[in-house]
Design a protein around this motif. Structure first.
Motif, PDB file in Angstrom:
ATOM      1  N   PHE A 141      -3.491   5.896  -2.762  1.00 36.31           N
ATOM      2  CA  PHE A 141      -2.097   6.036  -2.349  1.00 36.31           C
ATOM      3  C   PHE A 141      -1.161   5.507  -3.439  1.00 36.31           C
ATOM      4  CE2 PHE A 141      -3.776   5.477   2.173  1.00 36.31           C
ATOM      5  CZ  PHE A 141      -3.729   6.830   2.456  1.00 36.31           C
ATOM      6  N   MET A 142      -1.443   4.306  -3.918  1.00 35.35           N
ATOM      7  CA  MET A 142      -0.530   3.608  -4.803  1.00 35.35           C
ATOM      8  C   MET A 142      -0.459   4.241  -6.195  1.00 35.35           C
ATOM      9  SD  MET A 142      -1.947  -0.089  -3.581  1.00 35.35           S
ATOM     10  CE  MET A 142      -1.055  -1.172  -4.668  1.00 35.35           C
ATOM     11  N   ILE A 143      -1.612   4.640  -6.718  1.00 35.22           N
ATOM     12  CA  ILE A 143      -1.678   5.166  -8.082  1.00 35.22           C
ATOM     13  C   ILE A 143      -1.830   6.682  -8.125  1.00 35.22           C
ATOM     14  CG2 ILE A 143      -3.038   5.214 -10.205  1.00 35.22           C
ATOM     15  CD1 ILE A 143      -1.334   2.732  -9.982  1.00 35.22           C
ATOM     16  N   TYR A 144      -2.780   7.224  -7.357  1.00 28.85           N
ATOM     17  CA  TYR A 144      -3.059   8.654  -7.535  1.00 28.85           C
ATOM     18  C   TYR A 144      -1.922   9.540  -7.042  1.00 28.85           C
ATOM     19  CZ  TYR A 144      -5.488  13.003  -8.143  1.00 28.85           C
ATOM     20  OH  TYR A 144      -5.812  14.265  -8.573  1.00 28.85           O
ATOM     21  N   TYR A 168      10.532   5.813 -11.748  1.00 25.62           N
ATOM     22  CA  TYR A 168      10.026   5.037 -10.616  1.00 25.62           C
ATOM     23  C   TYR A 168       8.499   4.993 -10.569  1.00 25.62           C
ATOM     24  CZ  TYR A 168      14.872   4.976  -9.093  1.00 25.62           C
ATOM     25  OH  TYR A 168      16.225   4.778  -9.043  1.00 25.62           O
ATOM     26  N   THR A 169       7.847   5.971 -11.184  1.00 30.50           N
ATOM     27  CA  THR A 169       6.388   5.930 -11.281  1.00 30.50           C
ATOM     28  C   THR A 169       5.956   4.748 -12.146  1.00 30.50           C
ATOM     29  OG1 THR A 169       6.066   8.296 -10.921  1.00 30.50           O
ATOM     30  CG2 THR A 169       4.352   7.163 -12.166  1.00 30.50           C
ATOM     31  N   ASN A 170       6.683   4.501 -13.191  1.00 32.20           N
ATOM     32  CA  ASN A 170       6.343   3.417 -14.111  1.00 32.20           C
ATOM     33  C   ASN A 170       6.350   2.051 -13.422  1.00 32.20           C
ATOM     34  OD1 ASN A 170       5.758   2.712 -16.959  1.00 32.20           O
ATOM     35  ND2 ASN A 170       7.655   1.531 -16.790  1.00 32.20           N
ATOM     36  N   ASP A 171       7.116   1.937 -12.322  1.00 31.26           N
ATOM     37  CA  ASP A 171       7.205   0.669 -11.601  1.00 31.26           C
ATOM     38  C   ASP A 171       5.890   0.276 -10.925  1.00 31.26           C
ATOM     39  OD1 ASP A 171       9.885   0.272 -12.232  1.00 31.26           O
ATOM     40  OD2 ASP A 171      10.589   1.355 -10.459  1.00 31.26           O
ATOM     41  N   ILE A 172       4.995   1.244 -10.747  1.00 30.37           N
ATOM     42  CA  ILE A 172       3.746   0.977 -10.022  1.00 30.37           C
ATOM     43  C   ILE A 172       2.586   0.793 -11.000  1.00 30.37           C
ATOM     44  CG2 ILE A 172       2.380   1.724  -8.018  1.00 30.37           C
ATOM     45  CD1 ILE A 172       5.320   1.631  -7.412  1.00 30.37           C
ATOM     46  N   LYS A 173       2.844   0.968 -12.266  1.00 31.14           N
ATOM     47  CA  LYS A 173       1.795   1.040 -13.288  1.00 31.14           C
ATOM     48  C   LYS A 173       0.835  -0.146 -13.271  1.00 31.14           C
ATOM     49  CE  LYS A 173       1.350   1.678 -18.314  1.00 31.14           C
ATOM     50  NZ  LYS A 173       2.116   1.861 -19.584  1.00 31.14           N
ATOM     51  N   PHE A 225       7.100   6.875  -2.699  1.00 31.59           N
ATOM     52  CA  PHE A 225       8.456   7.231  -3.119  1.00 31.59           C
ATOM     53  C   PHE A 225       8.471   7.923  -4.490  1.00 31.59           C
ATOM     54  CE2 PHE A 225      12.185   5.516  -5.573  1.00 31.59           C
ATOM     55  CZ  PHE A 225      13.108   6.455  -5.127  1.00 31.59           C
ATOM     56  N   PRO A 226       7.873   7.348  -5.533  1.00 29.32           N
ATOM     57  CA  PRO A 226       7.862   8.090  -6.799  1.00 29.32           C
ATOM     58  C   PRO A 226       7.091   9.396  -6.715  1.00 29.32           C
ATOM     59  CG  PRO A 226       6.494   6.109  -6.942  1.00 29.32           C
ATOM     60  CD  PRO A 226       7.285   5.999  -5.686  1.00 29.32           C
ATOM     61  N   ALA A 227       6.059   9.441  -5.860  1.00 23.20           N
ATOM     62  CA  ALA A 227       5.307  10.690  -5.700  1.00 23.20           C
ATOM     63  C   ALA A 227       6.170  11.787  -5.093  1.00 23.20           C
ATOM     64  CB  ALA A 227       4.067  10.444  -4.842  1.00 23.20           C
ATOM     65  N   TRP A 282       0.810  -1.223   0.000  1.00 25.17           N
ATOM     66  CA  TRP A 282       0.000   0.000   0.000  1.00 25.17           C
ATOM     67  C   TRP A 282       0.838   1.265   0.000  1.00 25.17           C
ATOM     68  CZ3 TRP A 282      -0.529   3.981   3.618  1.00 25.17           C
ATOM     69  CH2 TRP A 282       0.086   3.798   4.867  1.00 25.17           C
ATOM     70  N   THR A 283       2.115   1.160   0.368  1.00 23.08           N
ATOM     71  CA  THR A 283       2.975   2.345   0.421  1.00 23.08           C
ATOM     72  C   THR A 283       3.819   2.530  -0.833  1.00 23.08           C
ATOM     73  OG1 THR A 283       4.903   1.240   1.426  1.00 23.08           O
ATOM     74  CG2 THR A 283       3.163   1.984   2.924  1.00 23.08           C
TER      75      THR A 283
END
Length: 400
Positions: free
Chosen positions: A128-131, A110-115, A87-89, A82-83
């Motif tokens: 949290f994870m996406i927005y 690093y944003t792309n890692d959560i895509k 970091f990318p944010a 969930w966290t």
């Protein structure tokens, strides 16, 4: 026009507002944080953090985001945690403040890692994870690829809505403890839904967010505006409340500090998105509970739970303070108590910057220290943690 209940609330709040004098005695001596200096120090730490992240990923590439330091060990998590988005944010906030292309490239990377989590229907934490990363990324770049991820994530989150209960389910685990648990943290994920309606014109996302906010307002709060952590609903019986309990707080009837911060931030955001006076009144009430609480030390950084009997020998929660400060800066723009809220936010931010930041080169590169994650589980007690850093940077930006 406010209804009778809200008028009564505001009369009560005027009386309680006298207690702000006690707070302002401390706030009067607080100095404005030098935001440029604070970002420069935070940037040095984050440079170190990135090096540690890249080194850790050479060993375990499936771990994408730094979460904390516990028992001296640097802890990374996968994208499903969930966290993972904080970091990318944070990197987007560095780009926003500095306009340095270095941070833009890192934020994109690093944003792309959560895509992939845009399709995750097994969690309520997509806000949290996406927005946090993709929302800030889209705001700053207008990259349509980010927009598409946000919309898909909102569709995934919407599948967790139950019409009978009128709320989004938070957890799928521990079915022996509860049937349909909703935690106060879930207020934070509604912003993803509000944004999806603005992007698509599909009002169903907006309606889900409002329904969740309304039912949470009705069922999650005590008369003093403190919040329960977990409300368990019976979806087969007209959405009746089965139990009101805690998972991360000291006790069922205690006020878990980070939960109060989530509530304050959540209803402030809901007022921004809807202009519903009930949400503003709720945010005012929650702010009153937090700021009038005599348990909190003079520096404004709360203990992890307002009702822990071990106070003052209990851990603080810098993450709750950072969330609160960020929320107060926004709430100060909407409320007639705006001056008090801004002064309180300045005071908290000053305390965090002076006494709760890691030494340069310490804590593997995390910015803040002295947060409490899950004390009942003996997990992440008095540690640095990524969401504390994210909301600290946001508070710095909002303080300007």
């Amino acid at each position: 026009m406010l209804n009778v209940k809200l008028i009564g609330y505001h009369m009560k709040f005027r009386i309680n507002a006298v207690l702000f004098i006690l707070l302002l005695c401390h706030v009067a001596n607080a100095q404005k944080v030098d935001v440029k200096k604070a970002f420069a120090s935070a940037g040095k730490q984050t440079d170190l953090l990135i090096r540690n992240v890249d080194s850790a990923r050479l060993v375990k590439p499936q771990l994408v985001s730094p979460r904390t330091v516990e028992k001296g060990q640097f802890k990374m998590v996968g994208s499903k945690d969930w966290t993972s988005g904080f970091f990318p944010a944070e990197l987007w906030y560095f780009y926003q403040f500095t306009k340095d292309e270095k941070w833009l490239k890192l934020a994109r990377k690093y944003t792309n890692d959560i895509k992939e989590e845009q399709y995750n229907r097994g969690t309520h934490d997509l806000g949290f994870m996406i927005y946090c990363p993709f929302g800030n990324g889209y705001r700053l770049t207008r990259d349509t690829a980010y927009r598409a991820v946000i919309i898909q994530a909102a569709r995934s989150l919407a599948t967790r809505f139950n019409k009978t209960a009128g709320v989004l389910k938070s957890w799928d685990h521990n079915g022996d403890k509860w049937k349909y648990p909703v935690i106060i943290d879930n207020m934070m994920n509604l912003e993803l839904l509000f944004e999806a309606t603005k992007m698509t014109g599909d009002s169903s996302f907006y309606k889900i967010a409002v329904s969740h906010a309304d039912h949470t307002l009705k069922n999650h709060f005590r008369p003093d505006f403190s919040s329960y952590h977990v409300i368990d609903y019976d979806t087969a019986q007209a959405g009746h409340v089965l139990q009101k309990v805690t998972a991360q707080g000291y006790a069922n009837e205690s006020a878990w500090a980070r939960g109060q911060a989530w509530a304050l931030y959540g209803y402030t955001m809901c007022f921004r998105e809807t202009q519903n006076d009930r949400y503003l009144a709720q945010a005012d009430g929650i702010a009153g509970f937090i700021l009038n609480n005599k348990i909190t030390p003079a520096d404004g950084i709360p203990y992890w739970d307002y009702n822990d009997p071990q106070i003052p020998n209990a851990s603080r929660d810098a993450s709750a303070a950072a969330i609160t400060a960020s929320a107060l800066y926004e709430l100060s723009k909407y409320s007639r108590n705006g001056k008090q809220y801004k002064a309180a936010a300045d005071h908290i931010l000053s305390s965090l910057s002076k006494s709760y930041t890691s030494k340069i080169g310490g804590n593997y590169g995390f910015i803040l220290e002295h947060s409490t994650g899950h004390r009942p589980a003996k997990s992440e007690i008095d540690v640095p943690i990524n969401y504390a850093d994210y909301y600290y940077l946001e508070a710095l930006l909002r303080s300007k």
